[in-house]
Design a protein around this motif. Structure first.
Motif, PDB file in Angstrom:
ATOM      1  N   HIS A   1       0.814  -1.211   0.000  1.00  0.00           N
ATOM      2  CA  HIS A   1       0.000   0.000   0.000  1.00  0.00           C
ATOM      3  C   HIS A   1       0.845   1.256   0.000  1.00  0.00           C
TER       4      HIS A   1
ATOM      5  N   GLN B   1       2.506   1.995  -3.320  1.00  0.00           N
ATOM      6  CA  GLN B   1       1.626   2.435  -4.404  1.00  0.00           C
ATOM      7  C   GLN B   1       1.598   3.956  -4.521  1.00  0.00           C
ATOM      8  N   GLU B   2       1.574   4.604  -3.362  1.00  0.00           N
ATOM      9  CA  GLU B   2       1.376   6.051  -3.311  1.00  0.00           C
ATOM     10  C   GLU B   2       2.448   6.815  -4.113  1.00  0.00           C
TER      11      GLU B   2
ATOM     12  N   LEU C   1       4.490   5.724  -6.226  1.00  0.00           N
ATOM     13  CA  LEU C   1       4.526   5.237  -7.595  1.00  0.00           C
ATOM     14  C   LEU C   1       3.459   5.921  -8.452  1.00  0.00           C
ATOM     15  N   ARG C   2       2.301   6.108  -7.836  1.00  0.00           N
ATOM     16  CA  ARG C   2       1.219   6.767  -8.537  1.00  0.00           C
ATOM     17  C   ARG C   2       1.620   8.211  -8.856  1.00  0.00           C
ATOM     18  N   THR C   3       2.328   8.834  -7.905  1.00  0.00           N
ATOM     19  CA  THR C   3       2.792  10.206  -8.127  1.00  0.00           C
ATOM     20  C   THR C   3       3.736  10.262  -9.322  1.00  0.00           C
TER      21      THR C   3
ATOM     22  N   GLN D   1       4.065   8.147 -11.800  1.00  0.00           N
ATOM     23  CA  GLN D   1       3.381   7.868 -13.056  1.00  0.00           C
ATOM     24  C   GLN D   1       2.476   9.036 -13.473  1.00  0.00           C
ATOM     25  N   SER D   2       1.716   9.562 -12.534  1.00  0.00           N
ATOM     26  CA  SER D   2       0.765  10.626 -12.865  1.00  0.00           C
ATOM     27  C   SER D   2       1.468  11.866 -13.403  1.00  0.00           C
ATOM     28  N   TYR D   3       2.575  12.238 -12.738  1.00  0.00           N
ATOM     29  CA  TYR D   3       3.231  13.474 -13.166  1.00  0.00           C
ATOM     30  C   TYR D   3       3.990  13.298 -14.479  1.00  0.00           C
TER      31      TYR D   3
ATOM     32  N   GLN E   1       2.871  11.448 -16.785  1.00  0.00           N
ATOM     33  CA  GLN E   1       1.777  11.541 -17.760  1.00  0.00           C
ATOM     34  C   GLN E   1       1.281  12.969 -17.921  1.00  0.00           C
ATOM     35  N   LEU E   2       1.345  13.730 -16.809  1.00  0.00           N
ATOM     36  CA  LEU E   2       0.921  15.124 -16.898  1.00  0.00           C
ATOM     37  C   LEU E   2       1.889  15.930 -17.763  1.00  0.00           C
TER      38      LEU E   2
ATOM     39  N   ARG F   1       1.048  15.023 -21.241  1.00  0.00           N
ATOM     40  CA  ARG F   1      -0.236  15.632 -21.612  1.00  0.00           C
ATOM     41  C   ARG F   1      -0.096  17.119 -21.924  1.00  0.00           C
ATOM     42  N   ARG F   2       0.699  17.811 -21.077  1.00  0.00           N
ATOM     43  CA  ARG F   2       0.777  19.269 -21.224  1.00  0.00           C
ATOM     44  C   ARG F   2       1.882  19.719 -22.189  1.00  0.00           C
TER      45      ARG F   2
ATOM     46  N   ALA G   1       6.991   2.404 -14.332  1.00  0.00           N
ATOM     47  CA  ALA G   1       6.126   2.623 -13.179  1.00  0.00           C
ATOM     48  C   ALA G   1       4.937   1.659 -13.221  1.00  0.00           C
TER      49      ALA G   1
ATOM     50  N   ARG H   1       4.026  -1.345 -10.534  1.00  0.00           N
ATOM     51  CA  ARG H   1       2.719  -1.413  -9.887  1.00  0.00           C
ATOM     52  C   ARG H   1       2.159  -2.831  -9.969  1.00  0.00           C
TER      53      ARG H   1
ATOM     54  N   THR I   1      -5.854   5.329  -2.091  1.00  0.00           N
ATOM     55  CA  THR I   1      -4.934   4.542  -2.907  1.00  0.00           C
ATOM     56  C   THR I   1      -5.271   3.066  -2.738  1.00  0.00           C
TER      57      THR I   1
ATOM     58  N   MET J   1      -4.326   4.774 -11.032  1.00  0.00           N
ATOM     59  CA  MET J   1      -2.915   5.041 -11.263  1.00  0.00           C
ATOM     60  C   MET J   1      -2.724   5.950 -12.459  1.00  0.00           C
TER      61      MET J   1
ATOM     62  N   LEU K   1      -3.153   8.762 -15.163  1.00  0.00           N
ATOM     63  CA  LEU K   1      -3.549  10.167 -15.072  1.00  0.00           C
ATOM     64  C   LEU K   1      -4.881  10.447 -15.755  1.00  0.00           C
TER      65      LEU K   1
END
Lengths: 414, 149
Positions: A199, A202-203, A205-207, A209-211, A213-214, A217-218, A238, A242, B100, B123, B125
């Motif tokens: 658990h 995950q946290e 890792l999500r950050t 991956q998300s950033y 991707q951001l 995206r941008r 990433a 997961r 999460t 996960m 975005l």
């Protein structure tokens, strides 16, 4: 009447007796002695003549038996007054340290707890109970000794008390209970560790991956091809991590989320799994068939997971062949041996053990996807059911996975 | 369509300790269409201060929707949820648990504590942005919320 006594002695012969032959010999000897006595009495009744010589013989046989036996035998009257004491170590502190109880009452032991137990047992036996059994411990020379006493009614209002030193057995039991507790604790810690790690991992890792991707995206239009490709690699990494974490969690749950074993119909389980794999089966044009499968006590959810993993592997590792998968079961004594056979690529003999290790993969992920957790989960499931799993394989021809599981009480193949 | 949208900007309270998640939520809402004011608090105690207009949140507005992370420093999300749902004056504010975790126990426990819904943070975005926008759209445009008291 003596038959009752010897039957009782046989029936209640202590478990884990160090010298069972001696016990049986003792019972037989008592039996024989009483037989002799019966015969004697029969003759006596006919002739009204008492053969004192033969009675003496019987007596001496009996006392030889008592002396030979490690247990201590007391005879008391209904009130608990000790009439005599035979066998055992004459100085052995069976009832209290360093003191003899000859002529005293068995329930007058100075140790209150032991006295109470004897008193209650004596009341039971005098009241008609066939056998009373008590356990007690004494502190002797800085150590604890454990004793077991059995009280049996005798003829003529007497009670036989057999005292046995069970310290060794007791110590082994206590050590075993300690080990079991320790194992339980460390298992719980391990399950907790895997859960928390999964658990908490995950946290961040999500950050990541998300950033990533951001950024894509941008800003992807402002980045060159290389930069975009690097971001893709990082995102894939990433995502893969997961998957590994999730699989680790599934692996940990085999222990932490185990259900109590219930009678489980494996035919039903396999049919369900085959139905859920329908898409994969028809896509490859393959077939999955099964023979008669038994019912056995198991965690149904884990059995489903086991067959899910084995069957999807069988369908996956077939390269360009049409998969032909067969599930069978064979009864071997108290066990069932299940088998899942395929006509796939097979496993080199060097790797037939390694495939069951966690995250162990034999192929590149481009060729065959997956994290390498499936068979490790199968192994854990088999072991948690008191069984084992192994594979026989001929590279290029196919593999057969065998799972040995305990059969239940009296299940037949169904 | 018979929506009863709010005629003013919606007030959303986000209880989240992870700045990167806060920012992601802000970014997702920025791309969304619902007019809203996002208030952010970083732990459970501060969340209750905000809801009960205590301390530095004396002048806090009553939120129309609460987005609640489960794993928070000090008082964690489960306690905050339980506190909100056992108080007559707060129980009618919808609480969306965002976690999460997708652990069955967390899910079951959240609903048992009367969470209005449980959502695992995706996960990916694009999925995350989609989820945040769906939440806003559903709870602030589609759903009819109780009158503010």
């Amino acid at each position: 009447m003596h038959r009752l006594l010897t039957r009782q002695l046989q029936r209640h012969g202590p478990d884990g007796l160090r010298v069972p032959e001696a016990w049986r010999a003792f019972v037989d000897a008592v039996d024989a002695a009483y037989d002799q006595f019966d015969t004697d009495r029969g003759m006596m009744e006919r002739s009204l003549e008492l053969s004192s010589e033969e009675l003496l013989q019987t007596n001496s046989e009996l006392s030889a038996v008592f002396q030979a036996f490690p247990d201590l035998f007391f005879r008391t009257d209904r009130g608990g007054t000790i009439l005599d004491r035979k066998g055992g170590d004459p100085d052995g502190p069976y009832l209290e340290p360093e003191r003899s109880l000859r002529g005293k009452k068995i329930q007058d032991v100075p140790l209150r707890d032991v006295a109470r137990k004897f008193s209650e047992a004596l009341t039971d036996v005098v009241g008609g109970k066939e056998l009373a059994r008590i356990e007690y411990s004494l502190e002797v020379g800085g150590g604890t000794r454990f004793y077991e006493a059995r009280l049996l009614p005798l003829l003529s209002d007497q009670v036989m008390i057999i005292v046995r030193n069970i310290s060794e057995r007791k110590r082994a039991e206590l050590a075993l209970a300690d080990k079991a507790r320790e194992l339980e604790r460390s298992n719980a810690e391990l399950a907790q560790f895997a859960y928390v790690a999964s658990h908490d991992l995950q946290e961040p890792l999500r950050t990541v991956q998300s950033y990533l991707q951001l950024i894509r995206r941008r800003y992807s239009e402002n980045l060159d091809d290389d930069a975009n490709e690097f971001i893709d690699f990082a995102v894939e990494g990433a995502q893969r991590m997961r998957k590994l974490i999730n699989d680790l969690l599934i692996y940990a749950r085999v222990s932490s989320r185990a259900e109590p074993h219930k009678q489980t119909d494996l035919a039903e389980v396999v049919d369900d799994v085959v139905a859920s794999l329908e898409a994969a089966i028809s896509e490859g044009g393959g077939t999955v068939t099964r023979g008669e499968l038994p019912q056995l006590p198991a965690d149904a959810g884990q059995m489903r997971q086991l067959f899910q993993n084995l069957l999807s592997n069988a369908l996956k590792f077939c390269r360009d062949r049409t998969p032909d998968v067969r599930v069978e079961a064979e009864r071997q004594g108290s066990k069932w041996v299940l088998s899942v056979s395929d006509n796939g690529i097979g496993i080199h003999p060097d790797y037939t053990d390694k495939v069951f290790e966690i995250f162990k993969r034999l192929h590149s992920k481009e060729k065959y996807s997956g994290t390498g957790i499936g068979l490790a989960i199968c192994k854990k499931i088999a072991e948690r059911h008191g069984g084992q799993i192994w594979v026989e394989s001929t590279p290029g021809v196919g593999s057969t996975f065998h799972i040995e599981l305990k059969a239940g009480e009296d299940e037949e193949a169904g | 369509m018979n929506y009863m949208p709010l005629t003013r900007a919606a007030e959303i309270l986000l209880v989240e300790d992870n700045p990167s998640d806060v920012r992601l939520t802000v970014e997702a809402m920025r791309e969304g269409k619902v007019l809203s004011n996002l208030h952010v608090v970083g732990d459970g105690e501060e969340a209750l201060d905000f809801l009960l207009t205590r301390g530095k949140h004396e002048r806090a507005v009553r939120p129309d929707l609460i987005l609640l992370d489960l794993n928070l420093p000090k008082m964690d999300g489960r306690q905050v949820l339980s506190e909100i749902k056992t108080r007559d004056d707060l129980a009618n504010i919808p609480v969306v648990v965002l976690s999460t975790s997708s652990d069955e126990e967390d899910v079951a426990r959240s609903y048992a504590l009367h969470a209005n819904c449980f959502i695992s943070k995706p996960m990916d975005l694009d999925e995350f942005i989609n989820v945040v926008q769906q939440i806003e759209n559903f709870w602030l445009s589609i759903v009819t919320l109780p009158e503010r008291n």
